[in-house]
Design an enzyme around this catalytic site. Structure first.
Site, short mmCIF file in Angstrom:
data_model
loop_
_atom_site.label_atom_id
_atom_site.label_comp_id
_atom_site.label_asym_id
_atom_site.label_seq_id
_atom_site.Cartn_x
_atom_site.Cartn_y
_atom_site.Cartn_z
N TYR A 117 -11.27 -2.44 2.37
CA TYR A 117 -10.31 -2.14 3.40
C TYR A 117 -10.85 -1.69 4.69
CZ TYR A 117 -6.03 0.18 4.99
OH TYR A 117 -4.64 0.59 5.61
N GLU A 140 0.76 -1.12 0.09
CA GLU A 140 0.10 0.10 -0.06
C GLU A 140 0.97 1.21 0.12
OE1 GLU A 140 -2.22 0.67 3.63
OE2 GLU A 140 -3.21 2.45 2.67
N ASP A 182 -5.17 9.82 9.13
CA ASP A 182 -4.34 9.04 9.54
C ASP A 182 -3.96 9.36 11.01
OD1 ASP A 182 -3.03 7.09 7.73
OD2 ASP A 182 -3.24 8.93 6.50
#
Ligand SMILES: Cc1ncc(COP(=O)(O)O)c(C=O)c1O
Lengths: 407, 249
Positions: B162, B37, B48
């Site tokens: 995901y 990734e 994040d």
């Protein structure tokens, strides 16, 4: 009735967030729409706006300025007389009440200059909510007095050390906190931007500014020709303009931070071709981006206007032409500050002083039958450490040196 | 080690600089991870955690551009066929135009795109563009996603999905927790292949996750390894770390 929740304004707006933030935003949308049509909620909001915030804020006929300018009548909405010194508290109070209603005892907020942080901290103290404010490390250093006040109100101020360590990074950090803690936490966002429903919600809570202006002008028998205010993210502008946006009159002018000039990195103006359509921090709007889509650095002497994106509804109103955008530079803002202080006995926040200067230029082009209304979104006390340094460096330094020595 | 232990390794080009980030990729590939990734750093990565955000800032400071990112992918392609998933944020995809970005990704041999802030109902045409280009568009879910959100993601008929799992606040670090486990089982039953991560730091966690997904995503652990080895020995350190996570050492 006007629609409370729009999500999109033309091509701008939306809810471009990672999945984890979907449920809190969906929940917030429902709660906001419900609360705003609940009379009990609204009457509690208005009760506290009156008794705690100090509303209505006055509308001043700036007679000396009017005489001096020799054009239109100039009026100033003294929004900076609201508790904690700026319009920010209207939205902070509304959202904090909403959080309570949603059963969320913990509030988080981002702040740049600290005005939104101070307003949020104050309201949380008043309503008995736990409060954490994220603030870029750079801003914390620049705006120490506001950090002091936030802590005085019992808020925890958390320095943000990521990215540019300023406002946009504080937003990132707050979003991160919210992702992990939304079960008991409300993210009290401070401007009319971010993922939906924030732009709609912030406008609604700020619309009290415009509603008051409508009735104050009508009491005076004045029909406004032009409304002028500063635009950071757009919360005071949307609140001030909101009663008028669906009409073709009056003329609406938003003033952005022209900084040191139009070169990249020297300003925080996104309209008039300087910004690019983009998707950042959960919404589609105009942003200062490089060719890759990275967010570019910005500059303004006023921390409250120093942000790379504009609220989606304003971006749209700019595109349709309903709101015209102009810029004022750092130097013009400082000039405006002194002008209104001397002429009218009113000290504008640096943000609002941007609007003051543009309003005067516009008033000069109009006639005494016209009326220009400026929203003084904040008062200038908070800027002491910046303005004194800019305008009276030597004596200010002497004073600070003596202060340090006496510690 | 069982045959089903697969890792999707997350890397950030230009972190800490171009050469060392490529060393990290080589280490990962040589250790036998199954997927890469590659995150194109964005200035404001709201989805994040702090470690990856800081690494992205460093990468941008080191001079990363999108053009460099695609050249980086080409170089990876020159020595391995490992499937590469390109992860980034809406701003980078939207700026040149979604179709243009997808076409470019496809030209550079990308197997799929992961863009957390372009969910299927606010995707700017990403899902269609990917389908047309013949590359996967990987929806991102969380274990707390409602059925409606899961159904929406599945309505795009994703080959891969995901999942960002929630770390339990109690229990052992290897324990996935009933919520996560149930979510993965249900999602997996739809036939989509799952990449799942939750801040994995050790081999036990990879092992615990392995039977429930196509590959366990490891991100910040490698960021830390790279940070510690930066200045010399990134290849060896990352390879060793990946081998240990795979249970081979
Ligand atoms: C006094 C004042 N005016 C204006 C602004 C700009 O924000 P907005 O455009 O949301 O009104 C700020 C923000 O901190 C402020 O403190």
């Amino acid at each position: 009735m006007k629609q409370l929740y729009n999500d999109f304004f033309g091509e701008f707006g939306g809810r471009y967030v990672a999945e984890v933030l979907r449920s809190p935003l969906d929940e917030l949308e429902g709660a906001f729409v419900e609360a705003l049509s609940d009379e009990a909620f609204m009457s509690e909001f208005h009760r506290l706006l009156a008794s705690y915030v100090g509303r209505p804020t006055p509308l001043l006929h700036a007679e000396n300025v009017t005489r001096d300018v020799g054009g239109a009548q100039v009026y100033i909405k003294l929004e900076g007389l609201a508790a904690t010194g700026a319009h920010k508290i209207n939205n902070a109070l509304g959202q904090a009440l909403l959080a309570k209603r949603m059963g969320k005892p913990r509030i988080i907020a981002e702040t740049g200059a600290g005005q939104h942080g101070v307003a949020t901290a104050a309201v949380c103290a008043k309503l008995g909510l736990q409060c954490r404010v994220y603030m870029g490390e750079v801003d914390m250093r620049r705006q120490k007095p506001n950090v002091f006040w936030m802590e005085m109100y019992g808020a925890e101020v958390v320095p943000v050390t990521s990215g540019a360590r300023t406002l946009k990074d504080a937003v990132n950090e707050a979003m991160r906190d919210w992702s992990a803690n939304f079960a008991d936490t409300h993210y009290l966002l401070g401007s009319a931007l971010g993922p939906s429903p924030f732009p709609d919600m912030v406008r609604e809570f700020q619309s009290v500014i415009g509603t008051e202006v409508v009735s104050q002008l009508s009491d005076l028998g004045v029909r406004p020709t032009t409304l002028v205010t500063c635009v950071g993210g757009g919360s005071n502008a949307m609140g001030f303009f909101s009663p008028y946006i669906d009409q073709s009159e009056p003329e609406l002018i938003g003033v952005e931070a022209g900084g040191r000039g139009p070169a990249q990195g020297d300003h925080a103006a996104r309209m008039n071709g300087l910004g690019t359509p983009g998707i950042v921090q959960g919404y589609r709007s105009l942003f200062l981006l490089d060719n890759d889509g990275q967010v570019m650095p910005t500059h303004s002497v006023s921390a409250g206007l120093d942000y790379p994106g504009v609220g989606p509804q304003l971006a749209h109103l700019g595109q349709t032409g309903r709101v015209r955008f102009e810029r004022a530079t750092d130097a013009e803002a400082l000039e405006g500050l002194q002008y209104f202080a001397r002429k009218e006995g009113v000290i504008f926040a640096l943000e609002s002083a941007h609007a003051g200067m543009v309003a005067i230029k516009r008033a000069k082009e109009l006639t005494p039958d016209d009326a220009v209304v400026i929203n003084m979104s904040g008062r200038g006390d908070k800027d002491l450490f910046i303005t004194a340094r800019e305008l009276d460096a030597e004596r200010w330094k002497e004073f600070l040196t003596r202060e340090v020595e006496s510690l | 080690m069982s045959d089903t232990t697969r890792i999707m390794a997350h890397v950030i080009p230009w972190y800490p600089d171009r050469a060392q980030s490529m060393d990290a990729v080589r280490g990962l590939v040589d250790a036998g991870v199954s997927y890469l990734e590659v995150q194109f750093p964005f200035s404001d990565p709201t989805a994040d955690g702090p470690a990856i955000q800081a690494a992205c800032s460093d990468a941008l400071e080191a001079g990363f551009t999108v053009a460099d990112g695609f050249a980086f992918l080409d170089e990876i392609r020159s020595f391995t066929d490992i499937p590469i998933f390109l992860m980034s944020y809406a701003s980078l995809i939207y700026r040149p135009g979604v179709q243009a970005f997808v076409a470019r990704a496809q030209e550079h041999g990308v197997a799929g795109l992961i863009v957390p802030d372009l969910p299927p109902d606010y995707d700017e045409g990403l899902y269609t563009a990917c389908r047309d280009a013949g590359i996967a568009c990987v929806p991102v879910l969380v274990a707390t996603s409602t059925d409606t959100r899961v159904d929406l993601a599945l309505s795009t008929r994703p080959e891969y999905t995901y999942v960002a799992l929630r770390t339990g606040t109690t229990g052992s670090r290897t324990e996935l927790g009933a919520l996560n486990m149930g979510f993965l089982e249900k999602l997996g039953a739809s036939g989509t292949k799952i990449f799942a991560g939750f801040g994995i730091q050790d081999a036990e966690q990879v092992q615990a996750l392995a039977p429930h997904c196509e590959a366990a995503v490891v991100g910040s652990a490698f960021v830390r390894t790279i940070a510690a080895a930066s200045g010399g020995g990134v290849y060896e350190a990352v390879k060793e770390r990946a081998e240990s996570l795979l249970g081979r050492k």
